[in-house]
Every structure is written in C-alpha cells, then in structure tokens.
Design a protein around this motif. Structure first.
Motif, PDB file in Angstrom:
ATOM      1  N   LEU A 119       0.972  -4.888 -32.653  1.00 23.14           N
ATOM      2  CA  LEU A 119       0.744  -3.759 -33.126  1.00 23.14           C
ATOM      3  C   LEU A 119       0.231  -4.074 -34.489  1.00 23.14           C
ATOM      4  O   LEU A 119       0.701  -4.787 -35.389  1.00 23.14           O
ATOM      5  N   VAL A 120      -0.936  -3.899 -34.917  1.00 24.37           N
ATOM      6  CA  VAL A 120      -1.508  -3.830 -36.530  1.00 24.37           C
ATOM      7  C   VAL A 120      -1.865  -2.867 -36.716  1.00 24.37           C
ATOM      8  O   VAL A 120      -2.747  -2.230 -36.289  1.00 24.37           O
ATOM      9  N   VAL A 121      -1.296  -2.918 -38.077  1.00 25.26           N
ATOM     10  CA  VAL A 121      -1.443  -1.403 -38.709  1.00 25.26           C
ATOM     11  C   VAL A 121      -2.191  -1.722 -40.094  1.00 25.26           C
ATOM     12  O   VAL A 121      -1.500  -2.387 -40.743  1.00 25.26           O
ATOM     13  N   GLY A 122      -3.265  -1.056 -40.433  1.00 23.93           N
ATOM     14  CA  GLY A 122      -4.056  -1.431 -41.687  1.00 23.93           C
ATOM     15  C   GLY A 122      -3.636  -0.576 -42.667  1.00 23.93           C
ATOM     16  O   GLY A 122      -2.920   0.294 -42.703  1.00 23.93           O
ATOM     17  N   GLY A 130       3.619   5.897 -32.352  1.00 21.23           N
ATOM     18  CA  GLY A 130       4.473   6.737 -33.204  1.00 21.23           C
ATOM     19  C   GLY A 130       5.397   6.168 -34.176  1.00 21.23           C
ATOM     20  O   GLY A 130       5.826   6.239 -35.245  1.00 21.23           O
ATOM     21  N   ARG A 131       6.032   4.949 -33.638  1.00 16.50           N
ATOM     22  CA  ARG A 131       7.013   4.079 -33.969  1.00 16.50           C
ATOM     23  C   ARG A 131       6.543   3.397 -35.398  1.00 16.50           C
ATOM     24  O   ARG A 131       7.181   3.086 -36.239  1.00 16.50           O
ATOM     25  N   ALA A 132       5.176   2.793 -35.105  1.00 14.94           N
ATOM     26  CA  ALA A 132       4.803   2.003 -36.180  1.00 14.94           C
ATOM     27  C   ALA A 132       4.342   2.938 -37.303  1.00 14.94           C
ATOM     28  O   ALA A 132       4.611   2.636 -38.234  1.00 14.94           O
ATOM     29  N   GLY A 133       3.865   4.228 -37.019  1.00 15.88           N
ATOM     30  CA  GLY A 133       3.650   5.294 -37.967  1.00 15.88           C
ATOM     31  C   GLY A 133       4.957   5.696 -38.551  1.00 15.88           C
ATOM     32  O   GLY A 133       4.912   5.488 -40.011  1.00 15.88           O
ATOM     33  N   ASP A 134       6.016   5.601 -38.280  1.00 16.87           N
ATOM     34  CA  ASP A 134       7.278   5.789 -38.662  1.00 16.87           C
ATOM     35  C   ASP A 134       7.519   4.619 -39.883  1.00 16.87           C
ATOM     36  O   ASP A 134       8.166   4.977 -40.803  1.00 16.87           O
ATOM     37  N   GLN A 135       7.315   3.181 -39.564  1.00 19.14           N
ATOM     38  CA  GLN A 135       7.547   2.242 -40.373  1.00 19.14           C
ATOM     39  C   GLN A 135       6.642   2.242 -41.492  1.00 19.14           C
ATOM     40  O   GLN A 135       6.994   1.522 -42.646  1.00 19.14           O
ATOM     41  N   VAL A 136       5.550   3.107 -41.655  1.00 11.33           N
ATOM     42  CA  VAL A 136       4.704   3.004 -42.788  1.00 11.33           C
ATOM     43  C   VAL A 136       4.368   4.263 -43.407  1.00 11.33           C
ATOM     44  O   VAL A 136       3.487   4.562 -44.237  1.00 11.33           O
ATOM     45  N   ASP A 139      -6.139   4.578 -46.444  1.00 13.08           N
ATOM     46  CA  ASP A 139      -7.412   5.025 -46.954  1.00 13.08           C
ATOM     47  C   ASP A 139      -7.021   6.046 -48.102  1.00 13.08           C
ATOM     48  O   ASP A 139      -5.748   6.473 -48.268  1.00 13.08           O
ATOM     49  N   ALA A 140      -7.686   6.678 -48.724  1.00 11.17           N
ATOM     50  CA  ALA A 140      -7.618   7.719 -49.598  1.00 11.17           C
ATOM     51  C   ALA A 140      -6.802   8.960 -49.455  1.00 11.17           C
ATOM     52  O   ALA A 140      -5.845   9.301 -50.046  1.00 11.17           O
ATOM     53  N   GLU A 141      -6.764   9.080 -48.225  1.00 15.97           N
ATOM     54  CA  GLU A 141      -6.017  10.194 -47.316  1.00 15.97           C
ATOM     55  C   GLU A 141      -4.744   9.938 -46.824  1.00 15.97           C
ATOM     56  O   GLU A 141      -3.917  10.650 -46.357  1.00 15.97           O
ATOM     57  N   GLY A 142      -4.389   8.592 -46.916  1.00 16.46           N
ATOM     58  CA  GLY A 142      -2.952   7.964 -46.312  1.00 16.46           C
ATOM     59  C   GLY A 142      -3.216   7.736 -44.880  1.00 16.46           C
ATOM     60  O   GLY A 142      -2.317   7.313 -44.267  1.00 16.46           O
ATOM     61  N   ARG A 143      -4.480   7.643 -44.352  1.00 19.65           N
ATOM     62  CA  ARG A 143      -4.754   7.300 -42.975  1.00 19.65           C
ATOM     63  C   ARG A 143      -4.623   6.110 -42.722  1.00 19.65           C
ATOM     64  O   ARG A 143      -5.407   5.258 -43.576  1.00 19.65           O
ATOM     65  N   ARG A 144      -4.284   5.190 -41.740  1.00 21.44           N
ATOM     66  CA  ARG A 144      -4.184   3.867 -41.442  1.00 21.44           C
ATOM     67  C   ARG A 144      -4.686   3.685 -40.149  1.00 21.44           C
ATOM     68  O   ARG A 144      -4.347   4.222 -39.112  1.00 21.44           O
ATOM     69  N   PRO A 145      -5.466   2.660 -39.957  1.00 20.88           N
ATOM     70  CA  PRO A 145      -5.933   2.273 -38.643  1.00 20.88           C
ATOM     71  C   PRO A 145      -5.119   1.482 -37.833  1.00 20.88           C
ATOM     72  O   PRO A 145      -4.303   0.792 -38.196  1.00 20.88           O
ATOM     73  N   LEU A 146      -4.967   1.791 -36.646  1.00 17.45           N
ATOM     74  CA  LEU A 146      -3.923   0.771 -35.615  1.00 17.45           C
ATOM     75  C   LEU A 146      -4.668   0.422 -34.601  1.00 17.45           C
ATOM     76  O   LEU A 146      -5.677   0.890 -34.080  1.00 17.45           O
TER      77      LEU A 146
END
Length: 185
Positions: free
Chosen positions: A37-40, A5-11, A43-50
């Motif tokens: 933690l690696v955040v990619g 969740g914190r990584a998501g906040d950052q991006v 994608d087109a919908e704003g989703r990011r792999p973690l």
C-alpha cells in the motif's frame, strides 16, 4: 476497504474518500501474496492518494500489479441514523431463506465465514443489514477495524436494494465516503 482504512489511520485520515478496484486479486492455490500500500503526501486539504499493489510471494523479479487506487481524507461524517434503535423504525424484514444458495447457483460460492449476513430490513429505498460471526469465530474479527468477511457479508444486502444482480454476477468495485464509526460491535 479495511486496508485502506487502516492505512488512513496511520497517516491521520479517518475517511476513505474514494477507493476503486482496478483488477481482481486472485489468490494462488498455494503460497501467499505480497501486498504493498502506497500512501502519498497530503494536499492542501489533507487528502492523500492511495495505491494498492500485489505480486506472488517470493516473486521479486516480477512487477507489482496495481489492484486499487483511492484517496484518503479527514472529516468522517456522522452516522446517518441512530443505531441505538435496531432494527430501524418502519423497516420491514427481508426473508433470507435460500439467499446463499441463489448466490452459489450464480457462481458465488461463499464459505461459512463469508455467509455472515444474519438479517436484513428494507425501509423505502434503504436496506439495513446485520452481520455477525458465529460465537466460536468472533475472536477472528479482533485484529481488524472491520473484518473483510463481515464487510463482504454486509455488501450482500445490496442485492435487496437492486444495487447488485445475484444472477448477473455484478459486484461492487468502487466505494466513497467510508468511515468506521465503531469497532468490536
């Protein structure tokens, strides 16, 4: 879940769409653990792999072990119920007497901070939990969106929904659609 969740906040992602634990992270008796933690890219919908990796502190010659994989996304969903009415209307209290003793007998010995399930209620198939630290420990939650011990304690209530078996030793390993609606509650 807290780190994701914190990584998501950052991006700019406000939802952990998916998080699956692949391997347990065993903490050493002495020393620490380095986390990565690696955040990619989005994608087109704003989703990011973690991905979440770890290795013993100071072990630069050892490979990183992948412990979790997931997806961060945008579009947090609203809470499914009105938290201003607590406990929820029609919910029946669940007795917690001896609950942590039964967990200990099943091999899950929780320390005081992780024994933070204060009360639980059932309403049909739903289980509602109240978790909280003792007054003298509440400041420890401040640096977190959701303190890991409080999240873990909330998950203990899953035993009352038939989602875990205390005696069988099953634990959650996958989460989806996780959004943090408030901090410091």
């Amino acid at each position: 879940v807290e780190m994701a969740g914190r990584a998501g906040d950052q991006v700019g992602c406000d939802r952990v769409e998916d998080l699956t634990l692949l391997a347990p992270l065993v903490l050493p008796e002495r020393g620490g653990v380095a986390l990565q933690l690696v955040v990619g890219g989005a994608d087109a919908e704003g989703r990011r792999p973690l991905s979440v990796y770890a290795r013993p502190d100071g072990a630069e010659d050892e490979p990183w072990t992948q412990h979790a994989t997931g997806v961060l996304a945008t579009g947090a969903r609203p809470a499914a119920f009105d938290s201003a009415v607590w406990p929820p209307e029609g919910a029946v209290p669940v007795p917690l007497d001896g609950f942590y003793d039964r967990l200990a007998d099943a091999g899950f010995g929780y320390g005081p901070l992780f024994r933070s399930l204060v009360s639980a209620w059932r309403a049909g198939d739903e289980v509602f939990a109240e978790v909280g630290f003792p007054e003298q420990r509440r400041g420890e939650a401040t640096p977190f969106g959701l303190h890991p011990a409080l999240l873990d304690s909330a998950l203990h209530a899953a035993a009352f929904a038939g989602l875990t078996e205390v005696e069988g030793g099953r634990l959650p390993f996958s989460w989806s659609g996780v959004s943090l609606h408030a901090v410091g509650a």
